[in-house]
Scaffold this motif. Sequence first.
Motif, PDB file in Angstrom:
ATOM      1  N   ILE A 142      46.925  25.465  30.027  1.00  0.00           N
ATOM      2  CA  ILE A 142      47.918  25.851  30.625  1.00  0.00           C
ATOM      3  C   ILE A 142      48.040  27.960  30.317  1.00  0.00           C
ATOM      4  O   ILE A 142      47.170  28.023  29.223  1.00  0.00           O
ATOM      5  N   GLU A 143      48.003  27.978  31.918  1.00  0.00           N
ATOM      6  CA  GLU A 143      48.751  29.668  31.466  1.00  0.00           C
ATOM      7  C   GLU A 143      49.757  30.261  31.866  1.00  0.00           C
ATOM      8  O   GLU A 143      50.509  29.780  32.792  1.00  0.00           O
ATOM      9  N   ARG A 144      49.914  31.118  31.564  1.00  0.00           N
ATOM     10  CA  ARG A 144      51.380  31.945  31.227  1.00  0.00           C
ATOM     11  C   ARG A 144      51.672  33.088  32.119  1.00  0.00           C
ATOM     12  O   ARG A 144      52.176  33.440  32.636  1.00  0.00           O
ATOM     13  N   THR A 145      50.387  33.545  32.588  1.00  0.00           N
ATOM     14  CA  THR A 145      50.955  34.923  32.980  1.00  0.00           C
ATOM     15  C   THR A 145      50.250  34.603  34.466  1.00  0.00           C
ATOM     16  O   THR A 145      49.794  33.966  34.695  1.00  0.00           O
ATOM     17  N   PRO A 146      51.624  34.997  35.480  1.00  0.00           N
ATOM     18  CA  PRO A 146      50.942  34.918  36.804  1.00  0.00           C
ATOM     19  C   PRO A 146      49.977  34.874  37.382  1.00  0.00           C
ATOM     20  O   PRO A 146      49.307  35.891  37.421  1.00  0.00           O
ATOM     21  N   ILE A 147      49.662  33.922  38.537  1.00  0.00           N
ATOM     22  CA  ILE A 147      48.507  34.780  39.031  1.00  0.00           C
ATOM     23  C   ILE A 147      48.798  35.836  40.453  1.00  0.00           C
ATOM     24  O   ILE A 147      50.269  35.752  41.050  1.00  0.00           O
ATOM     25  N   VAL A 148      48.499  36.615  40.608  1.00  0.00           N
ATOM     26  CA  VAL A 148      48.917  37.340  41.981  1.00  0.00           C
ATOM     27  C   VAL A 148      48.318  37.774  42.852  1.00  0.00           C
ATOM     28  O   VAL A 148      48.797  38.440  44.127  1.00  0.00           O
ATOM     29  N   GLU A 149      46.981  37.062  43.143  1.00  0.00           N
ATOM     30  CA  GLU A 149      45.962  37.167  44.046  1.00  0.00           C
ATOM     31  C   GLU A 149      45.032  36.065  44.380  1.00  0.00           C
ATOM     32  O   GLU A 149      45.132  35.608  42.760  1.00  0.00           O
ATOM     33  N   LEU A 150      44.643  35.966  44.677  1.00  0.00           N
ATOM     34  CA  LEU A 150      43.813  34.883  45.319  1.00  0.00           C
ATOM     35  C   LEU A 150      42.494  35.967  45.619  1.00  0.00           C
ATOM     36  O   LEU A 150      42.402  36.285  46.860  1.00  0.00           O
ATOM     37  N   LEU A 151      41.687  34.866  45.430  1.00  0.00           N
ATOM     38  CA  LEU A 151      40.505  36.334  45.769  1.00  0.00           C
ATOM     39  C   LEU A 151      38.870  35.392  46.477  1.00  0.00           C
ATOM     40  O   LEU A 151      38.942  34.082  46.219  1.00  0.00           O
ATOM     41  N   GLY A 152      38.106  35.900  46.912  1.00  0.00           N
ATOM     42  CA  GLY A 152      37.208  35.363  47.849  1.00  0.00           C
ATOM     43  C   GLY A 152      37.826  35.854  49.178  1.00  0.00           C
ATOM     44  O   GLY A 152      38.461  35.616  49.862  1.00  0.00           O
ATOM     45  N   GLU A 153      36.110  34.870  49.875  1.00  0.00           N
ATOM     46  CA  GLU A 153      36.873  35.184  51.389  1.00  0.00           C
ATOM     47  C   GLU A 153      36.838  34.001  51.826  1.00  0.00           C
ATOM     48  O   GLU A 153      36.277  32.828  51.615  1.00  0.00           O
ATOM     49  N   ALA A 154      38.453  33.638  53.022  1.00  0.00           N
ATOM     50  CA  ALA A 154      39.342  32.121  52.940  1.00  0.00           C
ATOM     51  C   ALA A 154      38.750  32.042  54.073  1.00  0.00           C
ATOM     52  O   ALA A 154      38.099  32.621  55.355  1.00  0.00           O
ATOM     53  N   PRO A 155      38.544  30.937  54.597  1.00  0.00           N
ATOM     54  CA  PRO A 155      39.802  30.102  53.379  1.00  0.00           C
ATOM     55  C   PRO A 155      39.187  29.007  52.599  1.00  0.00           C
ATOM     56  O   PRO A 155      39.928  29.040  51.452  1.00  0.00           O
ATOM     57  N   GLY A 156      38.197  29.599  51.755  1.00  0.00           N
ATOM     58  CA  GLY A 156      37.412  29.636  50.560  1.00  0.00           C
ATOM     59  C   GLY A 156      38.404  29.771  49.620  1.00  0.00           C
ATOM     60  O   GLY A 156      38.580  31.603  49.998  1.00  0.00           O
ATOM     61  N   LEU A 157      38.007  29.591  48.434  1.00  0.00           N
ATOM     62  CA  LEU A 157      38.127  30.468  47.092  1.00  0.00           C
ATOM     63  C   LEU A 157      37.225  30.369  46.164  1.00  0.00           C
ATOM     64  O   LEU A 157      36.648  29.581  45.117  1.00  0.00           O
TER      65      LEU A 157
END
Length: 300
Positions: A190-205
């Motif tokens: 469980i991670e309670r700190t929010p995700i604020v951005e996805l990283l890497g070259e889309a559509p990959g992650l």
Amino acid sequence: MYDVIVVGGSFAGLSAALQLARARQKVLVLDAGLPRNRFADEAHGFLGQDGRPPAAILRDARSQLLRYSTVEIRTGEASAVEPIDDGFAVGLSSGADERARRLVLATGVTDTLPSIPGLRERWGESVLHCPYCHGYEVRDLPLAVLAANPMSPHQALLIPDWGPTTYFTQGEFEPEPAELQAFAARGVAIERTPIVELLGEAPGLDGVRLADGRILNVAAIFTAPQTTPTTSLAAILGCDHEDGPTGPYIKVDQWGATSVKGVWAAGDAATPMHNATLASAAGVLAGIGAHQARVWAAAE
């Protein structure tokens, strides 16, 4: 005057039209050309079609359907509808007006994803909604569940069968005590700190950035977007709706009949469970239901 107008030309709508065609009904399929699965390269879990592009499946389905002389498929958006004495008038955005004795609404839903940079451009590739549809393709990779509604903990409990899983509460959807116990048993972090951005070259992650600046290794994210009806046709007609975990859907009986006489609905617009096979099966039932209603009406 058509016997049935089917609004929607994806899995549910074409399945309904096929049953009606085989019952020798005069059918018009109206297809706006924007199926919900257009963001996915492959369809999975669909018997006999596993691994094929959704567009290829639909192309073959249309070709098979057009072998029946009573079927017409037209590209166009149905933008208006009203009851008339002997059925319904459907207005198209092109200005055309078509009439039918009965309607099948297979209009689908529109997804609204959480507002996080990088999420939308990965939708259908490394940001996914259904583990049964896409989980096998990301097996054994570090996986995440991005909480979006109260059912998200349930989704998180499924994902460990495909790979190591972290549940991101986004500071909003905290698991209940029983769910926490199940998380422990299933090995869900469980991670309670929010995700604020996805990283890497889309559509990959490659990973996700958290609000506190940390970067975590994540290869795919599962989430449940909010869904809204793609068109307002059912609401215009006065069809009853029900509230699902991700949004409203048209209320239907076991044959796809809505609360409005002469109107059936099928597919994602008429169920809280979204899956290509289920959509196709629901279309079959709606098509049969629409035909059998004609039979009983003639006997009255």
